[in-house]
Design an enzyme around this catalytic site. Sequence first.
Site, PDB file in Angstrom:
ATOM      1  N   ASP A 200       0.842  -1.199   0.000  1.00 56.78           N
ATOM      2  CA  ASP A 200       0.000   0.000   0.000  1.00 56.78           C
ATOM      3  C   ASP A 200       0.875   1.246   0.000  1.00 56.78           C
ATOM      4  O   ASP A 200       1.598   1.507   0.952  1.00 56.78           O
ATOM      5  CB  ASP A 200      -0.885  -0.025   1.252  1.00 56.78           C
ATOM      6  CG  ASP A 200      -1.932   1.072   1.255  1.00 56.78           C
ATOM      7  OD1 ASP A 200      -1.940   1.894   0.316  1.00 56.78           O
ATOM      8  OD2 ASP A 200      -2.743   1.099   2.198  1.00 56.78           O
ATOM      9  N   GLU A 252     -10.287   4.080  -1.998  1.00 55.70           N
ATOM     10  CA  GLU A 252     -10.715   4.466  -0.652  1.00 55.70           C
ATOM     11  C   GLU A 252     -10.928   5.968  -0.521  1.00 55.70           C
ATOM     12  O   GLU A 252     -11.629   6.416   0.384  1.00 55.70           O
ATOM     13  CB  GLU A 252      -9.698   3.971   0.391  1.00 55.70           C
ATOM     14  CG  GLU A 252      -8.345   4.657   0.310  1.00 55.70           C
ATOM     15  CD  GLU A 252      -7.322   4.069   1.283  1.00 55.70           C
ATOM     16  OE1 GLU A 252      -6.808   2.980   1.011  1.00 55.70           O
ATOM     17  OE2 GLU A 252      -7.044   4.712   2.303  1.00 55.70           O
ATOM     18  N   HIS A 302     -12.440  -1.365   1.601  1.00 57.46           N
ATOM     19  CA  HIS A 302     -11.489  -0.696   2.483  1.00 57.46           C
ATOM     20  C   HIS A 302     -12.118  -0.623   3.873  1.00 57.46           C
ATOM     21  O   HIS A 302     -13.298  -0.284   4.007  1.00 57.46           O
ATOM     22  CB  HIS A 302     -11.218   0.726   1.975  1.00 57.46           C
ATOM     23  CG  HIS A 302     -10.293   1.512   2.842  1.00 57.46           C
ATOM     24  ND1 HIS A 302     -10.729   2.431   3.770  1.00 57.46           N
ATOM     25  CD2 HIS A 302      -8.947   1.495   2.932  1.00 57.46           C
ATOM     26  CE1 HIS A 302      -9.676   2.957   4.392  1.00 57.46           C
ATOM     27  NE2 HIS A 302      -8.582   2.414   3.896  1.00 57.46           N
TER      28      HIS A 302
END
Length: 389
Positions: A200, A252, A302
Site C-alpha cells: 500500500d 478508498e 477498504h
Amino acid sequence: MKITAVKSHVLGCDMPEELGYSQQYYARRSAHLVEVTTDEGVTGWGECFGPGTIALANKGIVEKVIAPMVLGADPIDRDVLWHKVYNLMRDHGQKGMPLQALSGVDIALWDIAGKVAGLPIHKLIGGAHRTRVPVYGYGMMLKRESVADHVARFADEAAAIKGMGFAATKMKLGLGAKEDVKLAAAVRRGVGDKFDFMADANHCYTTSDAFYVGRALDELDAYWFEEPVAPEDLDGYRELRAGLRVNISGGEAEFNRWGWRAILENRGLDIAQPEVCALGGISEYLRVLALCHAHHTPVINHVWGSAIAVATNLQLLAAMPPLPGGLFPREPMLEFDTTENIFRDQLLAEPLDIQRQVAASGGFVSIPDGPGIGVEPDRAFIERYSVAE
Ligand code: CA
C-alpha cells in the site's frame, strides 16, 4: 417512527507507539461514531471515516448541518433522507467531509432498519452469500528508523502476521521507490513463496516511480499494489494497470456513484476498495458495488476505524454477490489492522474478538447475525474516551 436526535461521539486516545504511512506519522488513535435516536426507543449506530481534527470537523457537519435536515423524519426512509441531505449539501461538497459525515448517519439509519425488522443488515440487503470471510492482516507500518531496521522488522512482522493465522498480509510503502523495493522483498522473504502479500503506497508515487516499484512487485508475485498514485490521477492508474501484471487497487479516497463511475469507466482498477464510512454510507455503497460489478471489477472493501466500521463491513461482505461466480472463486476479504486499536477491540459490550477467531479458524471471521449491524457499543467506554461534546 421519528428521528429525535443525531449525535456524534468523537473518541481519542494516545497510541502505545508512533506509527506511520507514506503521508505522515501519527501517535493518536481516534474514531467517530454517530448515534441516531428515535421516539420509539430504537437507537442506531454508524461511523464516519476520518481521524483527529477531521473527525471534529465532521462532527460539526453531522450535528449542525445534517441533523436539522433529518430530525422528525422516519428513519426507515433512509434512501429518501440520503437524497434530501445530498441534494442540500451538493453545492458545498460532492466529495470529502460532507460525504464522510453523511456516511455515519446513513449507516445508523440502516442499523435502525435492521433492529426494527429484527434482521441483520445482510438479510435486509438480500441474504448472506457466505457465513464467514477470510481476513487479511495489515501491519508493517513506517517508523522513524533506518531503512535497514525497516527491512529487518518488515520480514519479522510479515512472518508473525502469517503465524497469527491471517489469510494474507499487507505492508506499507513510502520510504522512496528504491528503498520500498527492499521492503517488499523483505516481506516476501518473511511470508515465503505461497502466501499472498499486498503493498500500500497511500498515493506517494509519481507514475514513473510507481512503475519502478510495480515491476518489483510483479517479480515478487505480490497480490495487489494499492493506491500507487494520487486518486485524482486517473490516467496514471490506467497506464499502470495496462503496464503491470500485479493487480492495481484503490478507491478508498473516492466518493459516491458519480466519483466511482469516473474511476471505473477509466479502467484503471483491477480491484475496487470502496470505503462505506466515507463514500456515502450503506445506501451509496450498494450503488457503488453494483457499478463495480457492472464493470466486472471485483470489490474488496477498504476498512478503517472502530468495531462499528468492522461490523458494518462484515454485513456488506456477507451480502456481496460472487463475481463472476464459480466453484472456487476468489472471495472478498476483511481488511484488518494488526496494530493495537482499543476502539476496535474494546468498544463493544460483546467484542468480535477477530484475532482469536482468525487463529482458531485458519484465517476466517464469522458474520454477526444480530439485528442491524449486529453489535452494540459500550456506553461507559464511549464516555471514557470522548474528546468533544
Ligand atoms: Ca490503503
